[in-house]
Design a protein around this motif. Structure first.
Motif, PDB file in Angstrom:
ATOM      1  N   ASP A 116      32.136   8.917 -34.422  1.00 12.43           N
ATOM      2  CA  ASP A 116      32.823   9.984 -33.668  1.00 12.43           C
ATOM      3  C   ASP A 116      32.645  11.336 -34.336  1.00 12.43           C
ATOM      4  O   ASP A 116      32.877  11.480 -35.534  1.00 12.43           O
ATOM      5  CB  ASP A 116      34.318   9.672 -33.570  1.00 12.43           C
ATOM      6  N   GLY A 117      32.274  12.325 -33.545  1.00 16.76           N
ATOM      7  CA  GLY A 117      32.139  13.677 -34.078  1.00 16.76           C
ATOM      8  C   GLY A 117      30.798  13.919 -34.754  1.00 16.76           C
ATOM      9  O   GLY A 117      30.519  15.034 -35.182  1.00 16.76           O
ATOM     10  N   ASP A 177      28.669   8.555 -39.719  1.00 17.53           N
ATOM     11  CA  ASP A 177      29.893   8.305 -38.971  1.00 17.53           C
ATOM     12  C   ASP A 177      29.528   8.248 -37.484  1.00 17.53           C
ATOM     13  O   ASP A 177      28.430   8.663 -37.098  1.00 17.53           O
ATOM     14  CB  ASP A 177      30.842   9.483 -39.270  1.00 17.53           C
ATOM     15  N   ASP A 193      36.093  10.804 -43.806  1.00 19.41           N
ATOM     16  CA  ASP A 193      34.750  10.822 -44.398  1.00 19.41           C
ATOM     17  C   ASP A 193      34.752  11.350 -45.831  1.00 19.41           C
ATOM     18  O   ASP A 193      33.736  11.257 -46.522  1.00 19.41           O
ATOM     19  CB  ASP A 193      33.815  11.699 -43.551  1.00 19.41           C
ATOM     20  N   ASP A 207      32.388  13.995 -40.335  1.00 17.37           N
ATOM     21  CA  ASP A 207      33.024  15.189 -39.765  1.00 17.37           C
ATOM     22  C   ASP A 207      34.525  15.267 -40.001  1.00 17.37           C
ATOM     23  O   ASP A 207      35.162  16.228 -39.582  1.00 17.37           O
ATOM     24  CB  ASP A 207      32.801  15.231 -38.245  1.00 17.37           C
ATOM     25  N   ASP A 208      35.130  14.247 -40.619  1.00 18.46           N
ATOM     26  CA  ASP A 208      36.590  14.185 -40.576  1.00 18.46           C
ATOM     27  C   ASP A 208      37.159  13.818 -41.952  1.00 18.46           C
ATOM     28  O   ASP A 208      36.421  13.475 -42.873  1.00 18.46           O
ATOM     29  CB  ASP A 208      36.990  13.134 -39.528  1.00 18.46           C
TER      30      ASP A 208
HETATM   31 MG    MG Z   1      34.270  11.152 -37.236  1.00 17.86          MG
END
Ligand code: MG
Length: 285
Positions: free
Chosen positions: A32-33, A30, A219, A215-216
């Motif tokens: 972001d994060g 991924d 995902d 991270d989210d």
């Molecule tokens: Mg993310």
């Protein structure tokens, strides 16, 4: 203090397989994060240089390296400097959860046209935010998706909860679905997720080992795909990049790293191990 985990047994097996056959490994992450720290304004996100450097080093030995993101592919390439990064000349970036694609090898973007329903929802969205009492929530147009952000509001969590129902109802009306994230509601067409994207990449790359880092909530399908691939006989490893905001993904992961900084360190260790392995072979060891 941040609590990270040690590698699961399946994860250990997968890392052994990476070292045995790096050329048959797909590493997907991924943006972001994971490569990039979460920031209030998503337009100002940038990838950690250490993560990109390590990814480029690891890519020299691995079969395929890819980024799978909810962002438009072009935006991830630009924010990550992915078209300039050393060692990433075979990188694939899948944007909008796999709908868009950029290939570093050709520099070409494949971007299908925006669905009509997105424009229709956008036209009605501000009224829905006003009626729910949160007209200040920020609307981001993401091409094939719309995002409603409550991060910058004083009552960010309450606003997120208050908007969830009305925004979902609006999306339903137009045949779209809502993907909740970290203080963001993302409205997009159904039928594409990071799990489908990951499985397609794994098949294309003829990978025998698959690693995915996320991270989210968006995902979760990719983390589930890791389990499916493992059940189908591949070696597979999922990495959760720890965030203070979202822990629902954690229970599905084989390894927890300490956010983007921790992921960059993990990538650097992977690149080091692959270098040692390559040198051992070069010297007949
Ligand atoms: Mg993310």
């Amino acid at each position: 203090m941040v609590m990270t985990s040690s590698l699961s047994d399946d994860g250990i097996e997968a890392m052994r397989a990476v070292m045995r056959e790096p050329g048959r490994t797909l590493l997907a992450t991924d943006f972001d994060g994971v490569l990039s720290p979460i920031v209030d304004d998503p337009q100002t996100a940038t990838a950690l240089p250490a993560a990109i450097t390590a990814l480029g080093r690891a890519a020299q030995c691995l079969g395929q390296v890819a980024v799978i993101t909810g962002r438009p592919a072009r935006q991830a390439v630009e924010l990550g400097g992915l078209d300039q990064a050393r060692g990433l000349d075979e990188l694939i970036v899948l944007g909008q959860y796999g709908v868009e694609r950029w290939d570093a090898a050709t520099g070409e973007y494949q971007v299908p046209p925006e669905p009509r329903a997105i424009a229709d929802v956008e036209a009605a969205l501000l009224t829905v935010l006003e009626q729910a009492g949160h007209p200040q929530a920020r609307i981001e147009h993401k091409g094939r998706a719309l995002a409603v952000h409550t991060r910058t509001l004083d009552d960010a969590d309450a606003a997120f909860e208050a908007l969830r129902g009305p925004v979902t109802a609006l999306a339903d009306e137009h045949g779209l679905k809502v993907e909740p994230g970290k203080l963001v509601l993302e409205i997009r067409p159904s039928g594409t997720d990071k799990g489908d994207a990951l499985k397609a990449l794994a098949a294309d790359a003829r990978a025998r080992t698959v690693i995915y880092a996320g991270d989210d909530l968006g995902d979760i399908p990719a983390f589930e795909a890791v389990r499916e691939l493992r059940a189908a006989g591949l070696n597979a490893l999922s990495i959760y990049s720890l965030s203070s905001e979202e822990s629902a993904v954690r229970s599905l992961s084989d390894l927890v790293v300490d956010g983007p900084e921790g992921f960059a360190r993990w990538l650097a260790r992977l690149a080091d191990s692959l270098d040692v392995r390559a040198n051992a072979f070069a010297h007949g060891g």
